[in-house]
Design a protein around this motif. Structure first.
Motif, PDB file in Angstrom:
ATOM      1  N   GLU A  37       0.834  -1.203   0.000  1.00  0.00           N
ATOM      2  CA  GLU A  37       0.000   0.000   0.000  1.00  0.00           C
ATOM      3  C   GLU A  37       0.870   1.255   0.000  1.00  0.00           C
ATOM      4  O   GLU A  37       0.629   2.197  -0.757  1.00  0.00           O
ATOM      5  CB  GLU A  37      -0.937  -0.005   1.209  1.00  0.00           C
ATOM      6  N   LEU A  38       1.894   1.279   0.841  1.00  0.00           N
ATOM      7  CA  LEU A  38       2.808   2.417   0.879  1.00  0.00           C
ATOM      8  C   LEU A  38       3.523   2.578  -0.466  1.00  0.00           C
ATOM      9  O   LEU A  38       3.649   3.686  -0.983  1.00  0.00           O
ATOM     10  CB  LEU A  38       3.824   2.256   2.012  1.00  0.00           C
ATOM     11  N   TYR A  39       3.976   1.475  -1.031  1.00  0.00           N
ATOM     12  CA  TYR A  39       4.633   1.503  -2.337  1.00  0.00           C
ATOM     13  C   TYR A  39       3.704   2.098  -3.396  1.00  0.00           C
ATOM     14  O   TYR A  39       4.106   2.941  -4.196  1.00  0.00           O
ATOM     15  CB  TYR A  39       5.048   0.078  -2.722  1.00  0.00           C
ATOM     16  N   SER A  40       2.451   1.647  -3.402  1.00  0.00           N
ATOM     17  CA  SER A  40       1.490   2.146  -4.387  1.00  0.00           C
ATOM     18  C   SER A  40       1.263   3.646  -4.253  1.00  0.00           C
ATOM     19  O   SER A  40       1.090   4.343  -5.243  1.00  0.00           O
ATOM     20  CB  SER A  40       0.154   1.416  -4.244  1.00  0.00           C
ATOM     21  N   ARG A  41       1.267   4.137  -3.006  1.00  0.00           N
ATOM     22  CA  ARG A  41       1.016   5.564  -2.772  1.00  0.00           C
ATOM     23  C   ARG A  41       2.252   6.428  -2.997  1.00  0.00           C
ATOM     24  O   ARG A  41       2.138   7.643  -3.121  1.00  0.00           O
ATOM     25  CB  ARG A  41       0.537   5.787  -1.335  1.00  0.00           C
ATOM     26  N   THR A  42       3.436   5.836  -3.038  1.00  0.00           N
ATOM     27  CA  THR A  42       4.674   6.624  -3.169  1.00  0.00           C
ATOM     28  C   THR A  42       5.398   6.265  -4.460  1.00  0.00           C
ATOM     29  O   THR A  42       5.153   6.875  -5.495  1.00  0.00           O
ATOM     30  CB  THR A  42       5.568   6.421  -1.934  1.00  0.00           C
ATOM     31  N   LEU A  43       6.266   5.290  -4.417  1.00  0.00           N
ATOM     32  CA  LEU A  43       7.074   4.940  -5.589  1.00  0.00           C
ATOM     33  C   LEU A  43       6.244   4.448  -6.764  1.00  0.00           C
ATOM     34  O   LEU A  43       6.614   4.633  -7.917  1.00  0.00           O
ATOM     35  CB  LEU A  43       8.112   3.870  -5.212  1.00  0.00           C
ATOM     36  N   GLY A  44       5.110   3.830  -6.483  1.00  0.00           N
ATOM     37  CA  GLY A  44       4.270   3.302  -7.553  1.00  0.00           C
ATOM     38  C   GLY A  44       3.300   4.308  -8.141  1.00  0.00           C
ATOM     39  O   GLY A  44       2.581   3.989  -9.091  1.00  0.00           O
ATOM     40  N   THR A  45       3.283   5.523  -7.614  1.00  0.00           N
ATOM     41  CA  THR A  45       2.320   6.527  -8.078  1.00  0.00           C
ATOM     42  C   THR A  45       2.383   6.780  -9.581  1.00  0.00           C
ATOM     43  O   THR A  45       1.331   6.806 -10.231  1.00  0.00           O
ATOM     44  CB  THR A  45       2.477   7.839  -7.292  1.00  0.00           C
ATOM     45  N   PRO A  46       3.555   6.961 -10.182  1.00  0.00           N
ATOM     46  CA  PRO A  46       3.561   7.209 -11.636  1.00  0.00           C
ATOM     47  C   PRO A  46       2.949   6.057 -12.435  1.00  0.00           C
ATOM     48  O   PRO A  46       2.233   6.296 -13.407  1.00  0.00           O
ATOM     49  CB  PRO A  46       5.049   7.370 -11.974  1.00  0.00           C
ATOM     50  N   MET A  47       3.177   4.820 -12.010  1.00  0.00           N
ATOM     51  CA  MET A  47       2.628   3.676 -12.728  1.00  0.00           C
ATOM     52  C   MET A  47       1.106   3.607 -12.545  1.00  0.00           C
ATOM     53  O   MET A  47       0.365   3.373 -13.492  1.00  0.00           O
ATOM     54  CB  MET A  47       3.281   2.377 -12.258  1.00  0.00           C
ATOM     55  N   MET A  48       0.644   3.806 -11.310  1.00  0.00           N
ATOM     56  CA  MET A  48      -0.798   3.770 -11.045  1.00  0.00           C
ATOM     57  C   MET A  48      -1.516   4.900 -11.791  1.00  0.00           C
ATOM     58  O   MET A  48      -2.596   4.709 -12.343  1.00  0.00           O
ATOM     59  CB  MET A  48      -1.079   3.885  -9.547  1.00  0.00           C
ATOM     60  N   LYS A  49      -0.886   6.064 -11.828  1.00  0.00           N
ATOM     61  CA  LYS A  49      -1.463   7.214 -12.534  1.00  0.00           C
ATOM     62  C   LYS A  49      -1.557   6.919 -14.029  1.00  0.00           C
ATOM     63  O   LYS A  49      -2.565   7.212 -14.668  1.00  0.00           O
ATOM     64  CB  LYS A  49      -0.599   8.445 -12.273  1.00  0.00           C
ATOM     65  N   ALA A  50      -0.507   6.316 -14.573  1.00  0.00           N
ATOM     66  CA  ALA A  50      -0.498   5.976 -15.996  1.00  0.00           C
ATOM     67  C   ALA A  50      -1.647   5.028 -16.335  1.00  0.00           C
ATOM     68  O   ALA A  50      -2.319   5.199 -17.355  1.00  0.00           O
ATOM     69  CB  ALA A  50       0.840   5.350 -16.377  1.00  0.00           C
ATOM     70  N   LEU A  51      -1.883   4.058 -15.489  1.00  0.00           N
ATOM     71  CA  LEU A  51      -2.970   3.109 -15.737  1.00  0.00           C
ATOM     72  C   LEU A  51      -4.339   3.780 -15.676  1.00  0.00           C
ATOM     73  O   LEU A  51      -5.232   3.477 -16.450  1.00  0.00           O
ATOM     74  CB  LEU A  51      -2.932   1.970 -14.706  1.00  0.00           C
ATOM     75  N   ALA A  52      -4.500   4.696 -14.742  1.00  0.00           N
ATOM     76  CA  ALA A  52      -5.812   5.294 -14.486  1.00  0.00           C
ATOM     77  C   ALA A  52      -6.195   6.402 -15.464  1.00  0.00           C
ATOM     78  O   ALA A  52      -7.383   6.620 -15.703  1.00  0.00           O
ATOM     79  CB  ALA A  52      -5.852   5.838 -13.063  1.00  0.00           C
ATOM     80  N   GLU A  53      -5.225   7.082 -16.025  1.00  0.00           N
ATOM     81  CA  GLU A  53      -5.543   8.301 -16.780  1.00  0.00           C
ATOM     82  C   GLU A  53      -5.661   8.127 -18.286  1.00  0.00           C
ATOM     83  O   GLU A  53      -6.124   9.038 -18.963  1.00  0.00           O
ATOM     84  CB  GLU A  53      -4.518   9.385 -16.456  1.00  0.00           C
ATOM     85  N   GLU A  54      -5.252   7.018 -18.801  1.00  0.00           N
ATOM     86  CA  GLU A  54      -5.302   6.844 -20.257  1.00  0.00           C
ATOM     87  C   GLU A  54      -6.678   6.359 -20.693  1.00  0.00           C
ATOM     88  O   GLU A  54      -7.357   5.645 -19.951  1.00  0.00           O
ATOM     89  CB  GLU A  54      -4.211   5.871 -20.707  1.00  0.00           C
ATOM     90  N   PRO A  55      -7.092   6.715 -21.912  1.00  0.00           N
ATOM     91  CA  PRO A  55      -8.449   6.403 -22.359  1.00  0.00           C
ATOM     92  C   PRO A  55      -8.678   4.954 -22.796  1.00  0.00           C
ATOM     93  O   PRO A  55      -9.812   4.486 -22.813  1.00  0.00           O
ATOM     94  CB  PRO A  55      -8.662   7.354 -23.537  1.00  0.00           C
ATOM     95  N   THR A  56      -7.607   4.250 -23.160  1.00  0.00           N
ATOM     96  CA  THR A  56      -7.779   2.866 -23.627  1.00  0.00           C
ATOM     97  C   THR A  56      -6.829   1.946 -22.872  1.00  0.00           C
ATOM     98  O   THR A  56      -5.839   2.393 -22.272  1.00  0.00           O
ATOM     99  CB  THR A  56      -7.469   2.745 -25.131  1.00  0.00           C
ATOM    100  N   ALA A  57      -7.113   0.660 -22.927  1.00  0.00           N
ATOM    101  CA  ALA A  57      -6.247  -0.328 -22.280  1.00  0.00           C
ATOM    102  C   ALA A  57      -4.845  -0.288 -22.896  1.00  0.00           C
ATOM    103  O   ALA A  57      -3.842  -0.340 -22.181  1.00  0.00           O
ATOM    104  CB  ALA A  57      -6.847  -1.718 -22.397  1.00  0.00           C
ATOM    105  N   ARG A  58      -4.780  -0.185 -24.206  1.00  0.00           N
ATOM    106  CA  ARG A  58      -3.476  -0.131 -24.889  1.00  0.00           C
ATOM    107  C   ARG A  58      -2.673   1.085 -24.449  1.00  0.00           C
ATOM    108  O   ARG A  58      -1.496   0.986 -24.118  1.00  0.00           O
ATOM    109  CB  ARG A  58      -3.656  -0.133 -26.402  1.00  0.00           C
ATOM    110  N   ALA A  59      -3.318   2.247 -24.434  1.00  0.00           N
ATOM    111  CA  ALA A  59      -2.628   3.472 -24.013  1.00  0.00           C
ATOM    112  C   ALA A  59      -2.219   3.378 -22.549  1.00  0.00           C
ATOM    113  O   ALA A  59      -1.132   3.841 -22.174  1.00  0.00           O
ATOM    114  CB  ALA A  59      -3.525   4.684 -24.236  1.00  0.00           C
ATOM    115  N   SER A  60      -3.048   2.759 -21.730  1.00  0.00           N
ATOM    116  CA  SER A  60      -2.708   2.588 -20.316  1.00  0.00           C
ATOM    117  C   SER A  60      -1.463   1.725 -20.151  1.00  0.00           C
ATOM    118  O   SER A  60      -0.570   2.047 -19.365  1.00  0.00           O
ATOM    119  CB  SER A  60      -3.873   1.941 -19.559  1.00  0.00           C
ATOM    120  N   MET A  61      -1.404   0.623 -20.899  1.00  0.00           N
ATOM    121  CA  MET A  61      -0.243  -0.267 -20.800  1.00  0.00           C
ATOM    122  C   MET A  61       1.019   0.411 -21.337  1.00  0.00           C
ATOM    123  O   MET A  61       2.094   0.261 -20.752  1.00  0.00           O
ATOM    124  CB  MET A  61      -0.509  -1.583 -21.541  1.00  0.00           C
ATOM    125  N   GLU A  62       0.898   1.150 -22.419  1.00  0.00           N
ATOM    126  CA  GLU A  62       2.054   1.882 -22.948  1.00  0.00           C
ATOM    127  C   GLU A  62       2.552   2.906 -21.925  1.00  0.00           C
ATOM    128  O   GLU A  62       3.754   3.014 -21.682  1.00  0.00           O
ATOM    129  CB  GLU A  62       1.702   2.570 -24.260  1.00  0.00           C
TER     130      GLU A  62
END
Length: 101
Positions: A37-62
């Motif tokens: 949980e701590l990792y997700s809120r700190t070091l993992g934030t850029p990855m989690m943000k990338a997954l959440a903000e893109e409009p398609t699954a492909r764009a999210s994975m990229e």
């Protein structure tokens, strides 16, 4: 989680006693969940943000892969993802079958 021994965790935490470990975390699994949980809120934030903000699954994975590359190539930082490593090491406990590549 499975590869870590209670003794190893106690040593990494400055030699705390088993009762103190269990009072603080309850179990190795709970410690891992808190760390994830701590990792997700700190070091993992850029990855989690990338997954959440893109409009398609492909764009999210990229975006996830690009954020991962940026994060894991920084000098002096660990190479790899805590969550992926934990999932791979805990696959048998979770009843997951990961095929070899």
């Amino acid at each position: 989680m499975e590869g870590a021994t209670l003794t190893g965790l106690q040593e990494a935490m400055g030699g705390i006693a088993a009762p103190s470990f269990y009072a603080a975390f309850g179990s190795k699994e709970e410690l891992f969940r808190e760390a994830a949980e701590l990792y997700s809120r700190t070091l993992g934030t850029p990855m989690m943000k990338a997954l959440a903000e893109e409009p398609t699954a492909r764009a999210s994975m990229e975006a996830l892969l690009q954020a991962s590359v940026e994060s894991f190539r920084k000098p002096g930082k660990r190479r790899g993802c805590l969550l992926v490593s934990g999932a791979i090491n805990s696959a048998s406990a979770l009843n997951l079958h990961i095929a070899p590549t």
